[in-house]
Design a protein around this motif. Structure first.
Motif, short mmCIF file in Angstrom:
data_model
loop_
_atom_site.label_atom_id
_atom_site.label_comp_id
_atom_site.label_asym_id
_atom_site.label_seq_id
_atom_site.Cartn_x
_atom_site.Cartn_y
_atom_site.Cartn_z
N TYR A 186 -2.11 -1.07 1.98
CA TYR A 186 -0.74 -1.25 1.49
C TYR A 186 -0.65 -1.00 -0.01
CZ TYR A 186 3.77 -3.20 0.28
OH TYR A 186 5.05 -3.35 -0.22
N SER A 187 -1.58 -1.56 -0.78
CA SER A 187 -1.51 -1.38 -2.24
C SER A 187 -1.68 0.09 -2.62
CB SER A 187 -2.58 -2.23 -2.95
OG SER A 187 -3.89 -1.75 -2.68
N ILE A 188 -2.50 0.81 -1.85
CA ILE A 188 -2.68 2.25 -2.11
C ILE A 188 -1.41 3.00 -1.76
CG2 ILE A 188 -3.98 4.31 -1.44
CD1 ILE A 188 -6.39 2.38 -0.96
N SER A 189 -0.76 2.60 -0.67
CA SER A 189 0.49 3.26 -0.27
C SER A 189 1.57 3.05 -1.33
CB SER A 189 0.97 2.74 1.09
OG SER A 189 1.61 1.49 0.98
N ARG A 234 -11.07 1.28 -4.66
CA ARG A 234 -11.63 0.39 -5.68
C ARG A 234 -11.57 -1.06 -5.20
NH1 ARG A 234 -8.29 2.91 -10.87
NH2 ARG A 234 -9.10 5.05 -10.69
N GLN A 235 -12.25 -1.90 -5.98
CA GLN A 235 -12.25 -3.32 -5.68
C GLN A 235 -10.82 -3.87 -5.69
OE1 GLN A 235 -15.17 -5.07 -5.05
NE2 GLN A 235 -13.86 -6.79 -4.43
N GLY A 236 -10.46 -4.62 -4.66
CA GLY A 236 -9.14 -5.24 -4.58
C GLY A 236 -8.09 -4.37 -3.91
N ASP A 237 -8.43 -3.11 -3.61
CA ASP A 237 -7.48 -2.22 -2.95
C ASP A 237 -7.27 -2.62 -1.48
OD1 ASP A 237 -6.86 -0.56 -5.07
OD2 ASP A 237 -8.43 0.90 -4.61
N LYS A 268 -13.55 0.36 2.54
CA LYS A 268 -14.52 -0.29 1.66
C LYS A 268 -14.50 0.40 0.29
CE LYS A 268 -18.04 0.45 4.39
NZ LYS A 268 -17.34 1.10 5.52
N VAL A 269 -14.97 -0.33 -0.71
CA VAL A 269 -15.07 0.23 -2.05
C VAL A 269 -15.93 1.48 -2.00
CG1 VAL A 269 -15.92 -0.15 -4.40
CG2 VAL A 269 -14.76 -2.00 -3.19
#
Length: 295
Positions: A260-263, A254-257, A287-288
């Motif tokens: 690291y944030s997904i992990s 998603r936008q802004g991911d 990418k989104v």
């Protein structure tokens, strides 16, 4: 006769005192000494009174002497349930040959007990009680259906009173509550506990509150020494997993991911997230709309 009556009363009083002194069970006292530190650690992380945890452990495991505790390290009588994918063992309980959770170590049983209460919707109201309200907790556990024994709450309360277990809530165990009147709320992701950082938090302040070293907090969350919390970050209190739980197989970016944030979102070590998706740390950012594997 009068003197004999006095002697009888005196002897009877002595017997009562002797019986009172013998009410405490050595096996129970040994169990408390062995697991009190673990119970206090669980209280710090999950906000469950240490007295309740110890009393339940004592009652459910027979002070660690039940077959389920000795052979499977299950100290709280927790059954498998639909979400459990760990080791199991069969034993007779309310029905013959029921499925119970099995653990490698007793400490794992304590941790799972905390998570079981913390994530169970029927126990959510308990966490609105004061951590010193062990009687409210005991009655709440019975009302929520933790056990079928109609005297379950009374048994827990009696154990806590007899062995003064509430001292772990109100003295040593409660020292952190007095020092941190607004503690971070614990949450679970990928079967791991985490908190949400607030603006102004530091590795030291989180370490002091949560009882985890600064180095471990940095390592668990793959953050540099000089990182400054902006507020809103997921901060894990244990090492992240190699992959997500079964219900999360893939993720749509998603936008802004970021990787690291997904992990952090799914509790996966960053290097493993790269590996699962055949990427390198210097690969272009996803990418989104891209689909990432999580397990």
């Amino acid at each position: 006769m009068k003197s004999l009556r006095y002697i009888f009363v005196f002897c009877l009083a002595g017997m009562v005192l002797s019986l009172g002194a013998q009410r405490r069970n050595k096996a129970y006292e040994d169990y408390i000494r062995q697991y009190r530190k673990t119970a206090v650690e669980e209280m710090k992380r999950y906000h469950i009174p240490a007295s309740i945890t110890l009393a339940q452990g004592l009652l459910e495991s027979g002070a660690g002497r039940s077959e389920l505790a000795r052979k499977s390290n299950n100290h709280f009588g927790i059954k498998c349930g639909r979400s459990w994918d760990g080791r199991t063992v069969r034993a007779d309980d309310d029905a013959p040959n029921e499925c119970f959770r099995a653990y490698r170590h007793a400490k794992d049983s304590y941790r799972d007990h905390s998570k079981f209460l913390r994530t169970g919707a029927r126990y959510s109201s308990l966490f609105r009680l004061k951590i010193t309200d062990y009687k409210g907790w005991a009655r709440g556990l019975k009302k929520a259906g933790y056990a079928t024994d109609p005297r379950y709450a009374d048994r827990l309360i009696n154990i806590i009173d007899l062995y003064d277990l509430d001292r772990y809530d109100s003295k040593k165990g409660l020292k952190w509550v007095e020092e941190f009147p607004n503690p971070h709320q614990p949450y679970l992701a990928n079967d791991m506990v985490y908190v949400i950082a607030r603006r102004g938090d530091t590795f030291k302040s989180l370490s002091d509150e949560l009882g985890i070293s600064k180095k471990k907090l940095r390592t668990y969350n793959e953050l540099p020494k000089d990182y400054i919390f902006a507020g809103g970050e997921v901060v894990y209190l244990e090492k992240k997993r190699r992959r997500a739980t079964k219900e999360y197989i893939v993720y749509v970016v998603r936008q802004g991911d970021s990787m690291y944030s997904i992990s952090q979102k799914f509790g996966i070590r960053l290097k493993n997230l790269y590996k699962l998706n055949k990427m390198e740390p210097d690969s272009p950012a996803p990418k989104v709309g891209d689909i990432l594997r999580l397990r």
